[in-house]
Design a protein around this motif. Structure first.
Motif, PDB file in Angstrom:
ATOM      1  N   LYS A   1       0.828  -1.200   0.000  1.00 40.28           N
ATOM      2  CA  LYS A   1       0.000   0.000   0.000  1.00 40.28           C
ATOM      3  C   LYS A   1       0.865   1.255   0.000  1.00 40.28           C
ATOM      4  O   LYS A   1       2.095   1.177   0.099  1.00 40.28           O
TER       5      LYS A   1
ATOM      6  N   CYS B   1       4.332   0.621   8.247  1.00 34.65           N
ATOM      7  CA  CYS B   1       4.176   1.825   7.437  1.00 34.65           C
ATOM      8  C   CYS B   1       5.359   2.784   7.571  1.00 34.65           C
ATOM      9  O   CYS B   1       5.291   3.922   7.123  1.00 34.65           O
TER      10      CYS B   1
ATOM     11  N   ASN C   1       1.710   5.368   1.374  1.00 30.86           N
ATOM     12  CA  ASN C   1       1.603   6.387   2.418  1.00 30.86           C
ATOM     13  C   ASN C   1       1.283   7.721   1.751  1.00 30.86           C
ATOM     14  O   ASN C   1       1.943   8.095   0.780  1.00 30.86           O
TER      15      ASN C   1
ATOM     16  N   SER D   1       3.445  -0.628   3.742  1.00 37.32           N
ATOM     17  CA  SER D   1       2.963   0.614   3.161  1.00 37.32           C
ATOM     18  C   SER D   1       4.130   1.582   3.024  1.00 37.32           C
ATOM     19  O   SER D   1       4.942   1.726   3.944  1.00 37.32           O
TER      20      SER D   1
ATOM     21  N   GLY E   1      -2.091   2.591   3.208  1.00 37.01           N
ATOM     22  CA  GLY E   1      -1.773   1.968   4.495  1.00 37.01           C
ATOM     23  C   GLY E   1      -1.519   2.991   5.584  1.00 37.01           C
ATOM     24  O   GLY E   1      -1.511   2.654   6.771  1.00 37.01           O
TER      25      GLY E   1
END
Length: 588
Positions: A282, A512, A284, A534, A303
């Motif tokens: 994913k 993340c 950011n 992420s 994310g």
């Protein structure tokens, strides 16, 4: 920033803000600061100076509003948030009130008073630890400079008027400048000012324009019309390159563009290992204009959506509707892919005057993130209402930052339930099954990860802070940068504890932080068992490329072996040997 000469090439090093190589002629654009002379005025002249300030503010607003309309007509609405930020600043009561008070009390001219206000604000921002927040000082300065130009009648050539394929060189570029760039004419830019998290850098990455910022004096050291090479990945700038250097960078440019094209072919391919194990990759984001880029690079959702930008550079907190509009825009843009929204992650050192927290000796360990939200519950509830309302428009997850214990999680969840009850009573739709997670970024959270896992639907590891707090290293301190070690055995053991606790409770372990976007770390993170990574947009296909070339079993062996080493240096040497043996051709 001094230049050096190597083989007759004049070379500078700035901050690589947006990847890519551009080769072209310099076009110096006058974005220099207005020269202000502070002068005393008679008491009878004070109303005139206050009127000058008012009219300059009104003209600046009119200019930005007109630019906003023109840009919206050409690009649509997705890139206009930065201009809205500047329009909000022009209504800022601190900026206007402080300047007006200085005019009246000190009996000085309007431009002198405005410069004094700017100096105070810059001093305030310089004391903020967080790099992203420090860079918001540039927004205030850009707005003040626009007002000053209107006071003294100084005009600037619009970026949209530039013709020919050029590399723009300027003292600084505002968001409005960047958004006017025609990529068929402006192939890159470099500036004296700015950092990696400045708005100009963020927009350059979103629009994929090669850029080098923070060069200090480049506008005074480079000649207009000079042939120049800029490398937005390394921050290198070379003027009047010799034939050998020119050919070398032309080769690099072609190779970079070839690699980018090849990586983008992975966009629609699944993030799955050779033995069929999937990991969700994913993106950011902080701004809606970043969404097209993460989608283009193959993100399966967001994310980490940082919500702090809605709260900065203002003296009053954003209301529920303003927040809802921002969250809803991103949720709609990403639908049906999920959006994971982090609640407010700021503290007493941030410019949020409505919170009245006062000074703290050590803001990094003070009232910030979830601690602040639990103390300022009305502010927290306003944000939660906006997020929950947005959850009716698509898949949304919520997670809380800087969790240190179970009590905080339960308190935050109780407030979520209160807000849900209020929305139900008002017949406002929201996702009743919305997932709630926590960030793991404090050692105490790692140690009680098994207890936290019983309370939430997912973990998201914030490696930037987790590494900093675990190793007691200020990652912004240049004297300690060598001790900031993502592969430190304590960090790796912490990551394993978190993943094991999550899986034992049947929830996902996500990451993340910056570590997630470094393809070199992928074998270890995959081997430890992370379910979701992420990262920034351009890292997604690079990480996916490595992921699709290895097996889960192979990665588990790498992670297990890495955990046997005693030092970060030993882990790094081992990891490099693995990459050299298995993935060397994947790190172009």
């Amino acid at each position: 920033m001094a230049s050096v000469k190597i083989n007759n090439n004049r070379i500078w090093h700035g901050i690589g803000a947006s990847s890519g190589i551009a080769i072209g002629q310099v076009k110096i654009t006058d974005r220099s600061r207005v020269a202000v002379v502070e002068t005393s005025v008679e008491r009878s002249e004070i109303p005139f100076e206050l009127e000058r300030l008012k009219k300059a503010l009104e003209r600046a607003k009119a200019e930005l509003s007109s630019l906003k309309q023109n840009i919206a007509a050409k690009r649509g609405d997705e890139h206009l948030q930065h201009i809205d930020t500047h329009l909000l600043l022009l209504d800022d009561t601190m900026l206007i009130g402080e300047t007006s008070a200085i005019i009246e009390i000190e009996s000085i001219n309007a431009e002198g008073a405005l410069k004094r206000t700017l100096h105070k604000l810059k001093e305030f921002f310089s004391g903020i630890e967080d790099e992203y927040l420090r860079e918001r000082s540039a927004d205030v300065e850009t707005v003040v400079e626009r007002v000053l130009r209107n006071m003294v009648g100084q005009k600037q050539e619009p970026i949209s008027a530039i013709d020919g394929k050029v590399i723009v060189v300027a003292h600084d570029l505002s968001p409005a400048d960047i958004l006017q760039i025609d990529k068929t004419k402006v192939i890159g830019f470099m500036t004296d000012m700015g950092g990696k998290t400045s708005h100009s850098a963020i927009l350059a990455r979103a629009l994929e324009i090669p850029a080098v910022v923070g060069m200090e004096r480049i506008t005074g050291e480079i000649e207009d019309g000079a042939t120049v090479i800029i490398d937005g990945a390394t921050g290198t700038v070379i003027s009047n390159p010799d034939q050998e250097t020119f050919r070398e960078y032309l080769r690099r440019k072609q190779h970079y563009e070839y690699v980018e094209r090849e990586l983008l072919k992975l966009t629609d391919l699944p993030a799955v290992t050779l033995d069929g194990h999937s990991v969700s990759l994913k993106g950011n984001v902080e701004f809606i204009e970043e969404v097209p880029s993460i989608k283009r690079h193959g993100a399966e959702g967001i994310g980490l959506y940082r919500t702090e930008m809605l709260f900065f550079n203002r003296d009053s907190l954003p209301g529920e509707q303003e927040q809802f509009d921002a969250y809803a825009a991103i949720v709609r843009e990403m639908s049906p892919a999920p959006v994971t929204i982090r609640t407010l992650d700021v503290g007493g050192d941030k410019i949020l005057t409505d919170l009245n927290l006062g000074d703290e000796m050590n803001p990094a360990l003070g009232v910030r993130a979830i601690r602040l939200s639990l103390r300022q519950q009305e502010t927290f509830k306003t944000q939660l209402r906006a997020i929950l309302r947005a959850s009716a428009l698509g898949k949304v997850r919520i997670f809380f930052p800087m969790i240190s214990g179970v009590g905080e999680v339960r308190a935050a969840k109780a407030i979520v339930e209160e807000v849900k009850a209020e929305l139900r009573a008002a017949s406002v739709p929201f996702d009743e099954q919305i997932e709630i997670g926590v960030m793991i970024e404090i050692p105490s959270a790692v140690i009680i990860a098994d207890l936290l896992a019983k309370e939430v639907d997912f973990f998201s590891v914030g490696t930037n802070d987790l590494i900093q707090y675990t190793l007691a290293i200020d990652r912004t301190n240049e004297h300690l940068s060598s001790l900031y070690e993502p592969l430190h055995p304590a960090v790796l053991r912490s990551l394993k504890m978190v993943v094991d606790a999550a899986h034992a409770a049947g929830i996902d372990a996500c990451m993340c932080g910056e570590m997630a976007g470094d393809p070199e770390y992928l074998p270890i993170l995959l081997g430890l068992g992370f379910d979701e990574l992420s990262m920034n947009a351009v890292s997604i296909p690079r990480v996916k490329k490595i992921l699709r070339r290895c097996t889960r079993k192979e990665a588990e062996d790498v992670a297990a072996h890495a955990l046997t080493y005693s030092t970060a240096q030993d882990v790094e040497s081992y990891l490099k040997s693995v990459i050299a043996a298995r993935f060397s051709d994947s790190f172009d």
